[in-house]
Design a protein around this motif. Sequence first.
Motif, short mmCIF file in Angstrom:
data_model
loop_
_atom_site.label_atom_id
_atom_site.label_comp_id
_atom_site.label_asym_id
_atom_site.label_seq_id
_atom_site.Cartn_x
_atom_site.Cartn_y
_atom_site.Cartn_z
N SER B 38 54.95 30.94 -25.69
CA SER B 38 53.76 30.21 -26.19
C SER B 38 52.61 30.30 -25.19
CB SER B 38 54.10 28.75 -26.53
OG SER B 38 54.57 28.10 -25.39
N ALA B 41 51.19 33.76 -25.58
CA ALA B 41 50.42 33.86 -26.84
C ALA B 41 49.04 33.23 -26.68
CB ALA B 41 51.19 33.18 -27.97
N VAL B 42 48.99 32.07 -26.06
CA VAL B 42 47.70 31.37 -25.87
C VAL B 42 46.78 32.19 -24.96
CG1 VAL B 42 46.63 29.32 -24.82
CG2 VAL B 42 48.58 29.06 -26.35
N SER B 43 47.37 32.85 -23.94
CA SER B 43 46.54 33.59 -22.98
C SER B 43 45.90 34.85 -23.58
CB SER B 43 47.35 33.95 -21.74
OG SER B 43 48.34 34.88 -22.08
N ILE B 45 44.99 35.12 -26.89
CA ILE B 45 44.12 34.78 -28.04
C ILE B 45 42.66 34.71 -27.60
CG2 ILE B 45 43.42 32.80 -29.47
CD1 ILE B 45 46.28 32.40 -30.23
N THR B 46 41.79 35.34 -28.37
CA THR B 46 40.35 35.20 -28.12
C THR B 46 39.76 34.42 -29.30
OG1 THR B 46 40.49 37.41 -27.22
CG2 THR B 46 38.29 36.48 -27.41
N ASP B 47 39.32 33.19 -29.02
CA ASP B 47 38.82 32.31 -30.08
C ASP B 47 37.68 32.95 -30.87
OD1 ASP B 47 40.54 30.65 -28.88
OD2 ASP B 47 39.10 29.12 -28.26
N GLU B 49 36.96 36.01 -31.36
CA GLU B 49 37.38 37.13 -32.22
C GLU B 49 37.93 36.61 -33.54
OE1 GLU B 49 39.85 40.02 -30.14
OE2 GLU B 49 40.55 40.73 -32.09
N ILE B 50 38.69 35.51 -33.47
CA ILE B 50 39.24 34.90 -34.70
C ILE B 50 38.10 34.44 -35.60
CG2 ILE B 50 40.57 32.93 -35.60
CD1 ILE B 50 42.27 33.17 -33.01
#
Lengths: 214, 57
Positions: B38, B41-43, B45-47, B49-50
Amino acid sequence: MINNNKNPQTQNSIIVCHVCQKINYCQNPYNKIKCIRCGSSIHYRKNESIQKTWAYLIAALIFYIPANIYPIMTFSAFGKTNGDTIISGVAAFIRSGLWPLALIVFTASIFVPLAKIFGLMFILCSIKYKWDFFYKERTKLYFIVEFIGKWSMLDVFLISLMTSIVKLGNIAEVNPGPGITYFALVVILTLFAAMSFDPRLIWDNHTNTERNNS
Amino acid sequence: MEEVFLMAILTALTKLDSIAGYKIEIGFYFFLALIIFSTAAVSVITDSEIWERLENL
């Protein structure tokens, strides 16, 4: 992104959304504005950021005193009860030869909260007295303070785990002491202080100096 | 915050060692894996980009 607009009240200003990082353009940045993409509230500067941060920090500093005076945990074994404060807990780890653990608990419970409180106070004083140097370093300091903040929760998690695990009736029992409540309040208040502070305020003096020079 | 919780578990286990004996069971390893994956996964993720992809839907 470079914003060449010198006066945000008269020309279009650029505000980046905190949630989705969308760049928003607006006429008057001091009005209540919503992000055009995600709809969350965006601010040119956070409202009363300095006052709120000072209030949270002073409250945290007040609660830090009872957090260190009162026991954070009481350990009962065979009818004998011992209370441990944060410092005595660290000392007990050192006496047992558990140096790495003593270092972890010392860092998380004593060093990190104090570093957060005094780090943020240093940044607030630098804004108040309009220091015209170390802009990048002060911004880095803020992000370090924000990053290390969560590690203070270690002691709170530790006590909650020990309390739930060590329930052996009359043989042994661990109970949380009043100190841990104050310590949890210190952690929460310092987290709020870091959240309510607007790091863009550090650079405001830089912008004003640039404007005066040009 | 997961890594802080993991550190708290390890500290609690070390402290517990001086009070009573314990045995680490399989649940601990699964919990360890949950925290590692987890956090990873968080590291990545680019907010932004989402949000950009959502905007382009």
